[in-house]
Design a protein around this motif. Sequence first.
Motif, short mmCIF file in Angstrom:
data_model
loop_
_atom_site.label_atom_id
_atom_site.label_comp_id
_atom_site.label_asym_id
_atom_site.label_seq_id
_atom_site.Cartn_x
_atom_site.Cartn_y
_atom_site.Cartn_z
N LEU A 189 0.83 -1.21 0.00
CA LEU A 189 0.00 0.00 0.00
C LEU A 189 0.86 1.26 0.00
CD1 LEU A 189 -2.88 1.25 0.35
CD2 LEU A 189 -2.37 1.29 2.79
N ILE A 190 1.89 1.29 0.82
CA ILE A 190 2.76 2.47 0.89
C ILE A 190 3.48 2.68 -0.44
CG2 ILE A 190 4.85 3.37 1.99
CD1 ILE A 190 3.82 2.09 4.60
N THR A 191 3.95 1.59 -1.02
CA THR A 191 4.62 1.70 -2.32
C THR A 191 3.66 2.22 -3.39
OG1 THR A 191 6.03 -0.15 -1.69
CG2 THR A 191 5.95 0.41 -4.02
N TYR A 192 2.46 1.69 -3.43
CA TYR A 192 1.46 2.13 -4.41
C TYR A 192 1.16 3.62 -4.25
CZ TYR A 192 -3.05 2.79 -6.65
OH TYR A 192 -4.07 3.28 -7.42
N VAL A 193 0.94 4.05 -3.00
CA VAL A 193 0.58 5.45 -2.75
C VAL A 193 1.73 6.36 -3.14
CG1 VAL A 193 0.15 7.09 -0.87
CG2 VAL A 193 -1.17 5.00 -1.01
N ASN A 194 2.96 5.98 -2.79
CA ASN A 194 4.10 6.85 -3.09
C ASN A 194 4.41 6.91 -4.59
OD1 ASN A 194 4.59 7.74 -0.49
ND2 ASN A 194 5.86 6.00 -0.01
N ILE A 195 4.14 5.83 -5.31
CA ILE A 195 4.45 5.82 -6.74
C ILE A 195 3.34 6.48 -7.56
CG2 ILE A 195 4.73 4.32 -8.76
CD1 ILE A 195 6.30 2.42 -6.97
N GLU A 220 -8.83 20.95 7.59
CA GLU A 220 -7.59 20.77 8.36
C GLU A 220 -6.69 19.70 7.74
OE1 GLU A 220 -4.70 21.37 10.91
OE2 GLU A 220 -6.50 22.58 10.91
N TRP A 221 -7.28 18.63 7.26
CA TRP A 221 -6.49 17.52 6.74
C TRP A 221 -5.87 17.82 5.38
CZ3 TRP A 221 -8.65 15.69 2.25
CH2 TRP A 221 -10.00 15.95 2.07
N GLU A 222 -6.31 18.88 4.70
CA GLU A 222 -5.76 19.20 3.39
C GLU A 222 -4.40 19.88 3.47
OE1 GLU A 222 -8.83 21.54 1.63
OE2 GLU A 222 -9.99 19.78 1.03
N TYR A 223 -3.95 20.25 4.65
CA TYR A 223 -2.67 20.91 4.80
C TYR A 223 -1.49 19.94 4.82
CZ TYR A 223 -5.05 25.27 5.79
OH TYR A 223 -5.81 26.39 5.69
N HIS A 224 -1.74 18.65 4.97
CA HIS A 224 -0.64 17.68 5.03
C HIS A 224 -0.16 17.33 3.62
CE1 HIS A 224 -1.05 16.98 9.33
NE2 HIS A 224 -2.35 17.01 9.14
N ARG A 225 1.14 17.07 3.50
CA ARG A 225 1.72 16.81 2.19
C ARG A 225 1.53 15.35 1.74
NH1 ARG A 225 7.57 18.49 -0.20
NH2 ARG A 225 7.34 17.27 -2.10
N SER A 226 1.80 14.41 2.63
CA SER A 226 1.73 13.00 2.26
C SER A 226 0.27 12.52 2.24
CB SER A 226 2.52 12.17 3.28
OG SER A 226 2.25 10.81 3.13
N PRO A 227 -0.07 11.68 1.26
CA PRO A 227 -1.46 11.18 1.21
C PRO A 227 -1.81 10.29 2.41
CG PRO A 227 -0.17 10.32 -0.64
CD PRO A 227 0.70 11.26 0.11
N ILE A 228 -0.82 9.58 2.92
CA ILE A 228 -1.08 8.72 4.09
C ILE A 228 -1.35 9.59 5.31
CG2 ILE A 228 -0.08 6.97 5.59
CD1 ILE A 228 1.43 5.94 3.13
N LYS A 229 -0.57 10.65 5.49
CA LYS A 229 -0.81 11.57 6.61
C LYS A 229 -2.16 12.26 6.46
CE LYS A 229 3.96 12.62 7.82
NZ LYS A 229 4.98 13.68 7.87
N ARG A 230 -2.53 12.60 5.23
CA ARG A 230 -3.83 13.22 5.01
C ARG A 230 -4.96 12.27 5.41
NH1 ARG A 230 -1.67 15.19 0.02
NH2 ARG A 230 -2.79 13.56 -1.09
N TRP A 231 -4.81 11.01 5.04
CA TRP A 231 -5.83 10.02 5.38
C TRP A 231 -5.95 9.87 6.90
CZ3 TRP A 231 -6.26 5.34 7.88
CH2 TRP A 231 -7.44 4.63 7.65
#
Length: 189
Positions: free
Chosen positions: A79-85, A103-114
């Motif tokens: 999952l992490i590989t898929y999201v990062n690629i 508030e959650w839209e300020y995070h850069r990484s999609p995993i952190k946003r989730w």
Amino acid sequence: MAGMSLLRPSVFQSLRIALLNSKAVRHPLQKQLQVQGQVSVRNGHDKKMPIIPSTFEWTRMKDDLHFYLMLGLLPMAALITYVNIFVGPAELSDIPEGYEPKEWEYHRSPIKRWFAKYIYEEPQKEYEKTLYWIHYWSEKKYWNKLDRKVKQLMENRLDYKGWYWVNADKSIVDSQKALKEERNKYFGD
């Protein structure tokens, strides 16, 4: 002498063990016992099965640990590989007029946003909770301090015959006080 008689059985036993374990065999019975100790009597061969502790629990624990680690790690790594690629990090852009970002839209990484969207509480909500607990404990501290002060004043002034405050009807207390004054007036002290 009594001590020697107590040691006699242990001395005899140690001598017997020493004689059985020695290479020099003097009696046929000792020879038979020595042969039985070396060779299996029932099977008639020289092979023995060594008795060792079982490794079943250790092997089972390792197998379970590897299984559950792989059960969690492999899908998580995929999952992490898929999201990062394929999704990648967020990029800054202008905010349209009239739109207020969440508030959650300020995070850069999609995993952190989730995680910020579905798992963590909003910072404003956490702040309000913290303020509530600060207020709760300050109120509790205030009332405990006031209670101690009341008990101390009751003890110093001897206002009531009690260690604590009891809510009572004032009219009953006044009537008892008036009755006591009347008795003192008529009967004296």
